[in-house]
Design a protein around this motif. Structure first.
Motif, PDB file in Angstrom:
ATOM      1  N   LEU A 286      52.284  48.141  39.172  1.00  0.00           N
ATOM      2  CA  LEU A 286      52.763  49.470  39.606  1.00  0.00           C
ATOM      3  C   LEU A 286      51.616  50.358  40.122  1.00  0.00           C
ATOM      4  N   THR A 287      50.661  50.317  39.050  1.00  0.00           N
ATOM      5  CA  THR A 287      49.629  51.513  38.935  1.00  0.00           C
ATOM      6  C   THR A 287      48.736  51.016  40.622  1.00  0.00           C
ATOM      7  N   LYS A 288      48.558  49.887  40.727  1.00  0.00           N
ATOM      8  CA  LYS A 288      47.701  49.527  41.865  1.00  0.00           C
ATOM      9  C   LYS A 288      48.847  49.937  43.179  1.00  0.00           C
ATOM     10  N   LEU A 289      49.986  49.607  43.136  1.00  0.00           N
ATOM     11  CA  LEU A 289      50.829  50.056  44.317  1.00  0.00           C
ATOM     12  C   LEU A 289      50.829  51.510  44.477  1.00  0.00           C
ATOM     13  N   ALA A 290      50.980  52.178  43.157  1.00  0.00           N
ATOM     14  CA  ALA A 290      51.077  53.846  43.353  1.00  0.00           C
ATOM     15  C   ALA A 290      49.704  54.416  43.915  1.00  0.00           C
ATOM     16  N   ALA A 291      48.686  53.706  44.000  1.00  0.00           N
ATOM     17  CA  ALA A 291      47.181  54.041  44.503  1.00  0.00           C
ATOM     18  C   ALA A 291      47.493  53.729  46.037  1.00  0.00           C
ATOM     19  N   GLY A 292      48.101  52.994  46.444  1.00  0.00           N
ATOM     20  CA  GLY A 292      48.325  52.758  47.812  1.00  0.00           C
ATOM     21  C   GLY A 292      47.831  51.224  48.240  1.00  0.00           C
ATOM     22  N   ILE A 293      47.603  50.298  47.147  1.00  0.00           N
ATOM     23  CA  ILE A 293      46.998  49.140  47.444  1.00  0.00           C
ATOM     24  C   ILE A 293      48.401  48.103  47.528  1.00  0.00           C
ATOM     25  N   LEU A 294      48.540  47.767  48.840  1.00  0.00           N
ATOM     26  CA  LEU A 294      49.577  46.770  48.936  1.00  0.00           C
ATOM     27  C   LEU A 294      49.424  45.217  49.185  1.00  0.00           C
ATOM     28  N   MET A 295      48.190  44.903  48.601  1.00  0.00           N
ATOM     29  CA  MET A 295      47.769  43.522  48.377  1.00  0.00           C
ATOM     30  C   MET A 295      46.850  43.647  46.974  1.00  0.00           C
ATOM     31  N   THR A 296      47.673  43.308  45.884  1.00  0.00           N
ATOM     32  CA  THR A 296      47.047  43.788  44.708  1.00  0.00           C
ATOM     33  C   THR A 296      46.312  42.573  43.805  1.00  0.00           C
ATOM     34  N   HIS A 297      45.715  41.441  44.450  1.00  0.00           N
ATOM     35  CA  HIS A 297      44.995  40.543  43.819  1.00  0.00           C
ATOM     36  C   HIS A 297      43.808  40.984  42.803  1.00  0.00           C
ATOM     37  N   TYR A 298      43.676  40.382  41.761  1.00  0.00           N
ATOM     38  CA  TYR A 298      42.625  41.312  40.857  1.00  0.00           C
ATOM     39  C   TYR A 298      41.464  41.239  41.368  1.00  0.00           C
ATOM     40  N   THR A 299      41.092  40.157  42.446  1.00  0.00           N
ATOM     41  CA  THR A 299      39.748  40.106  42.906  1.00  0.00           C
ATOM     42  C   THR A 299      39.490  41.344  44.120  1.00  0.00           C
ATOM     43  N   ARG A 300      40.593  41.897  44.606  1.00  0.00           N
ATOM     44  CA  ARG A 300      40.542  43.025  45.534  1.00  0.00           C
ATOM     45  C   ARG A 300      40.854  44.312  45.021  1.00  0.00           C
ATOM     46  N   SER A 301      41.064  44.660  43.835  1.00  0.00           N
ATOM     47  CA  SER A 301      41.709  45.921  43.615  1.00  0.00           C
ATOM     48  C   SER A 301      41.713  45.915  41.795  1.00  0.00           C
ATOM     49  N   LYS A 302      41.547  47.376  41.424  1.00  0.00           N
ATOM     50  CA  LYS A 302      41.591  47.446  39.867  1.00  0.00           C
ATOM     51  C   LYS A 302      42.656  48.467  39.602  1.00  0.00           C
ATOM     52  N   VAL A 303      43.061  48.448  38.384  1.00  0.00           N
ATOM     53  CA  VAL A 303      43.980  49.394  38.079  1.00  0.00           C
ATOM     54  C   VAL A 303      43.461  50.689  37.843  1.00  0.00           C
ATOM     55  N   SER A 304      43.832  51.777  38.084  1.00  0.00           N
ATOM     56  CA  SER A 304      43.226  53.091  38.070  1.00  0.00           C
ATOM     57  C   SER A 304      43.777  53.953  36.932  1.00  0.00           C
ATOM     58  N   THR A 305      43.044  53.733  36.000  1.00  0.00           N
ATOM     59  CA  THR A 305      43.612  54.648  34.782  1.00  0.00           C
ATOM     60  C   THR A 305      43.336  55.948  35.055  1.00  0.00           C
ATOM     61  N   GLY A 306      42.379  56.514  35.933  1.00  0.00           N
ATOM     62  CA  GLY A 306      42.536  57.953  36.277  1.00  0.00           C
ATOM     63  C   GLY A 306      43.686  58.231  36.950  1.00  0.00           C
ATOM     64  N   LEU A 307      44.350  57.642  37.650  1.00  0.00           N
ATOM     65  CA  LEU A 307      45.604  57.748  38.345  1.00  0.00           C
ATOM     66  C   LEU A 307      46.661  57.952  37.054  1.00  0.00           C
ATOM     67  N   LEU A 308      46.682  57.048  36.132  1.00  0.00           N
ATOM     68  CA  LEU A 308      47.601  57.022  35.024  1.00  0.00           C
ATOM     69  C   LEU A 308      47.125  58.512  34.230  1.00  0.00           C
ATOM     70  N   ALA A 309      46.082  58.677  34.417  1.00  0.00           N
ATOM     71  CA  ALA A 309      45.772  60.231  33.505  1.00  0.00           C
ATOM     72  C   ALA A 309      46.323  61.127  34.072  1.00  0.00           C
ATOM     73  N   GLU A 310      46.130  61.137  35.473  1.00  0.00           N
ATOM     74  CA  GLU A 310      46.885  62.267  36.342  1.00  0.00           C
ATOM     75  C   GLU A 310      48.400  62.332  36.103  1.00  0.00           C
ATOM     76  N   ILE A 311      48.993  61.254  36.076  1.00  0.00           N
ATOM     77  CA  ILE A 311      50.622  61.110  35.782  1.00  0.00           C
ATOM     78  C   ILE A 311      50.796  61.606  34.483  1.00  0.00           C
ATOM     79  N   THR A 312      49.925  61.324  33.357  1.00  0.00           N
ATOM     80  CA  THR A 312      50.151  61.961  32.110  1.00  0.00           C
ATOM     81  C   THR A 312      49.987  63.374  32.091  1.00  0.00           C
ATOM     82  N   ARG A 313      49.242  64.058  32.952  1.00  0.00           N
ATOM     83  CA  ARG A 313      49.143  65.365  32.893  1.00  0.00           C
ATOM     84  C   ARG A 313      50.315  65.817  33.736  1.00  0.00           C
TER      85      ARG A 313
END
Length: 401
Positions: A286-313
């Motif tokens: 879900l975090t990858k999708l929320a960052a706008g990544i529609l092909m979420t394979h682990y070799t092509r994208s990473k989970v953005s904890t910065g985005l999750l911190a932004e959501i926390t705030r």
């Protein structure tokens, strides 16, 4: 939906939509992985060997066939014999290389029989599935032998016998195919009684993600052909169980294990006129999708904890928690931090809302979107965003279960 300034419903800048290219393999290894052969290629080799044995009267130990690319490859037969003056049979054992293919080791068998009329008749035997639902591009009631393998078989047999003069009936069977099919989604797609004879290139790429994407697109097409208007995308087996518990009113054909191919599934859903898409996943995807990544394979994208911190705030979490989330090791770690702080329902719902906005934008408002986040058992919905998708309206408060 986003406004002309590129901001979403909550006013934050909407992420760019990205669908990275497919990785060549699922894993990067020091040693090159060994390719293998599709069931379609093996079937064409067995069919040619049997046809040649029928024509010459003797067994064929080695046979050469053409791939769709024109490249020619050689196979050894496991067994090849002329059973009578009008019938021969050959077996080629499938080698899937280093791919974890459920049909690896299958004894792909071709039985070739003379018939009175010129031409080639192709059918499926034991262990080859029968098509019972529309949407696969195959005749209902016919064998699950896809178009490219059909062409390969016809070409291979034609190299051994002139079917314009002499008529042949070719039956492809896989003795253990029905058991193998239980590990596939064939039954859900309406393929009953065995495996499908597949392949577009003739070659199995180790850990190929292209085949998964193709199966996702095919599953969406089958759903639409059944007249269903709701597509439930699940990231894996555990999330699918949770999705089915959430939507007991929907038939199994509506549930598709999308894996990393959300973009491909959405594109096919829009093409087929599906009106409602429900996405069910865990925190990481879900975090990858929320960052706008529609092909979420682990070799092509990473989970953005910065985005999750932004959501926390954004949901009122304290600065110290946001810093912890930003430094989290994984999406699951961030989830656990939210849960320990009592912030999971609010943060989870905000994450789902952002995913909903991304999916709606990608589909250009053509589908109504819902998003649900499940826990790590996959069975419990912990947050959701009902959304009104294509309407562009602000969603009501998330339902609680």
């Amino acid at each position: 939906m986003t406004d002309p300034a590129g901001r979403d419903r909550a006013g934050e800048a909407a992420p760019d939509l990205r669908e990275p290219d497919l990785p060549r393999t699922m894993k990067v290894r020091q040693k090159a992985l060994r390719t293998g052969w599709t069931t379609g290629t093996c079937a064409s080799a067995a069919a040619k060997a049997a046809a040649q044995a029928l024509a010459t009267g003797g067994p064929v130990e080695v046979v050469e066939v053409a791939l769709p690319s024109g490249r020619r490859v050689t196979f050894a037969t496991e067994r090849c014999e002329r059973l009578s003056a009008d019938r021969a049979e050959a077996v080629v054992v499938k080698d899937a290389g280093d791919d974890p293919d459920v049909t690896h080791g299958a004894h792909v068998t071709a039985t070739v029989t003379r018939r009175r009329e010129p031409g080639l008749e192709l059918d499926g035997g034991v262990g080859v599935g029968v098509v019972t639902r529309p949407g696969l591009g195959l005749e209902l009631g016919g064998p699950a032998i896809n178009p490219v393998p059909r062409e390969m078989i016809a070409r291979a047999v034609g190299e051994a016998v002139d079917t314009g003069v002499e008529g042949l009936r070719v039956v492809i069977s896989v003795p253990d195919g029905e058991r193998m099919a239980r590990k596939t989604t064939n039954a859900r797609l309406g393929i009953i009684g065995g495996i499908s004879i597949l392949g577009t290139t003739g070659i199995v790429r180790p850990f190929s993600t292209a085949s998964w994407r193709a199966s996702v697109e095919q599953a969406v097409s089958v759903l639409a052909a059944q007249g269903e208007s709701t597509l439930v995308l699940c990231t894996g087996g555990r999330t699918e169980k949770g999705a089915m518990l959430r939507h007991p009113e929907l038939p199994p054909v509506c549930f598709v294990e999308v894996g990393d191919f959300t973009g491909a599934a959405l594109r096919r859903a829009v093409e087929r006129g599906v009106r409602r898409v429900v996405f069910v996943g865990m925190a990481g995807k879900l975090t990858k999708l929320a960052a706008g990544i529609l092909m979420t394979h682990y070799t092509r994208s990473k989970v953005s904890t910065g985005l999750l911190a932004e959501i926390t705030r954004a949901v009122g979490g304290p600065a110290a928690l946001a810093e912890e989330v930003a430094a989290a090791n994984t999406g699951r770690h961030a989830y656990e931090l939210w849960e320990a702080a009592g912030l999971l329902p609010a943060a989870g719902s905000e994450l789902c809302r952002r995913v909903g906005d991304v999916l709606t934008r990608f589909a250009e408002g053509a589908v109504d979107v819902e998003v649900a986040m499940v826990d790590f058992t996959g069975r419990r919905v912990v947050a959701e965003w009902p959304g009104l998708g294509g309407s562009g309206a602000t969603s009501p408060a998330p339902r609680r279960r």
